[in-house]
Write a protein that holds these residues in place. Structure first.
Motif, PDB file in Angstrom:
ATOM      1  N   ASP A  23       0.738  -1.167  -0.096  1.00  0.00           N
ATOM      2  CA  ASP A  23       0.018   0.005  -0.196  1.00  0.00           C
ATOM      3  C   ASP A  23       0.989   1.257  -0.022  1.00  0.00           C
ATOM      4  OD1 ASP A  23      -2.469  -0.459  -0.353  1.00  0.00           O
ATOM      5  OD2 ASP A  23      -3.338  -0.399   1.542  1.00  0.00           O
ATOM      6  N   ASP A  25       2.504   4.381  -2.007  1.00  0.00           N
ATOM      7  CA  ASP A  25       2.292   5.334  -3.575  1.00  0.00           C
ATOM      8  C   ASP A  25       3.754   5.251  -3.632  1.00  0.00           C
ATOM      9  OD1 ASP A  25      -0.526   5.580  -3.391  1.00  0.00           O
ATOM     10  OD2 ASP A  25      -0.262   7.299  -2.215  1.00  0.00           O
ATOM     11  N   SER A  39       0.016   4.037  -7.911  1.00  0.00           N
ATOM     12  CA  SER A  39      -0.553   3.732  -6.680  1.00  0.00           C
ATOM     13  C   SER A  39      -1.063   2.530  -6.707  1.00  0.00           C
ATOM     14  CB  SER A  39      -2.028   4.816  -6.685  1.00  0.00           C
ATOM     15  OG  SER A  39      -2.276   4.953  -5.404  1.00  0.00           O
ATOM     16  N   VAL A  41      -3.510  -0.796  -6.424  1.00  0.00           N
ATOM     17  CA  VAL A  41      -5.103  -0.918  -6.728  1.00  0.00           C
ATOM     18  C   VAL A  41      -5.124  -2.602  -6.696  1.00  0.00           C
ATOM     19  CG1 VAL A  41      -5.433   1.126  -8.062  1.00  0.00           C
ATOM     20  CG2 VAL A  41      -4.730  -0.943  -9.189  1.00  0.00           C
ATOM     21  N   THR A  45     -10.837  -2.555  -6.181  1.00  0.00           N
ATOM     22  CA  THR A  45     -10.440  -0.985  -6.007  1.00  0.00           C
ATOM     23  C   THR A  45     -10.414  -0.177  -7.302  1.00  0.00           C
ATOM     24  OG1 THR A  45      -8.349  -1.208  -5.412  1.00  0.00           O
ATOM     25  CG2 THR A  45      -9.900  -1.436  -3.579  1.00  0.00           C
ATOM     26  N   GLU A  49     -10.655   3.826  -7.830  1.00  0.00           N
ATOM     27  CA  GLU A  49      -9.313   4.388  -7.551  1.00  0.00           C
ATOM     28  C   GLU A  49      -9.196   5.293  -8.964  1.00  0.00           C
ATOM     29  OE1 GLU A  49      -7.167   4.838  -5.242  1.00  0.00           O
ATOM     30  OE2 GLU A  49      -8.028   3.498  -4.030  1.00  0.00           O
ATOM     31  N   ALA A  52     -11.392   8.424  -8.903  1.00  0.00           N
ATOM     32  CA  ALA A  52     -10.997   9.395  -8.057  1.00  0.00           C
ATOM     33  C   ALA A  52     -10.124   9.958  -8.734  1.00  0.00           C
ATOM     34  CB  ALA A  52     -10.525   8.675  -6.747  1.00  0.00           C
ATOM     35  N   MET A  53      -9.195   9.489  -9.472  1.00  0.00           N
ATOM     36  CA  MET A  53      -8.036   9.989 -10.263  1.00  0.00           C
ATOM     37  C   MET A  53      -8.612  10.894 -11.224  1.00  0.00           C
ATOM     38  SD  MET A  53      -5.034   7.531 -10.690  1.00  0.00           S
ATOM     39  CE  MET A  53      -5.112   7.670 -12.498  1.00  0.00           C
TER      40      MET A  53
END
Length: 100
Positions: A23, A25, A39, A41, A45, A49, A52-53
């Motif tokens: 986890d 980045d 990041s 994933v 998710t 994700e 969100a980006m």
């Protein structure tokens, strides 16, 4: 957050996968300058994700547009001025379509 050069990305792929699995980045760099963010994933998710980006990019784009409008003074246009600009853009668009 770790910094990883493009060269390290090629030579330390396994370590990078482990860092992402933990986890973390990772900031990918080229010539010492950041060029991307990796990041972690999972299949579950991934969509969230990605959304969100995309949302973050849209917010940044909106902020840039707002800043541009403020600096250029177009944020002070009246409703009449805005409607005039919209009409002019529509006329130009229709004229362009007729030429096709």
């Amino acid at each position: 957050m770790r910094l990883v050069s493009i060269r390290e990305l090629r030579t330390k792929t396994r370590s990078i996968g482990e860092w992402l699995s933990a986890d973390e980045d990772i900031v990918l760099t080229s010539n010492g300058k950041p060029i991307a963010i990796l990041s972690p994933v999972t299949e579950e998710t991934f969509e969230v994700e990605l959304m969100a980006m995309r949302q973050a990019r849209a917010v940044r784009a909106l902020n840039r547009l707002q800043e541009f409008s403020h600096l250029s003074g177009v944020n002070q246009l009246s409703d009449e001025d805005i409607n005039h600009e919209i009409s002019a853009a529509r006329r130009t668009h229709m004229e362009h379509k007729e030429c096709e």
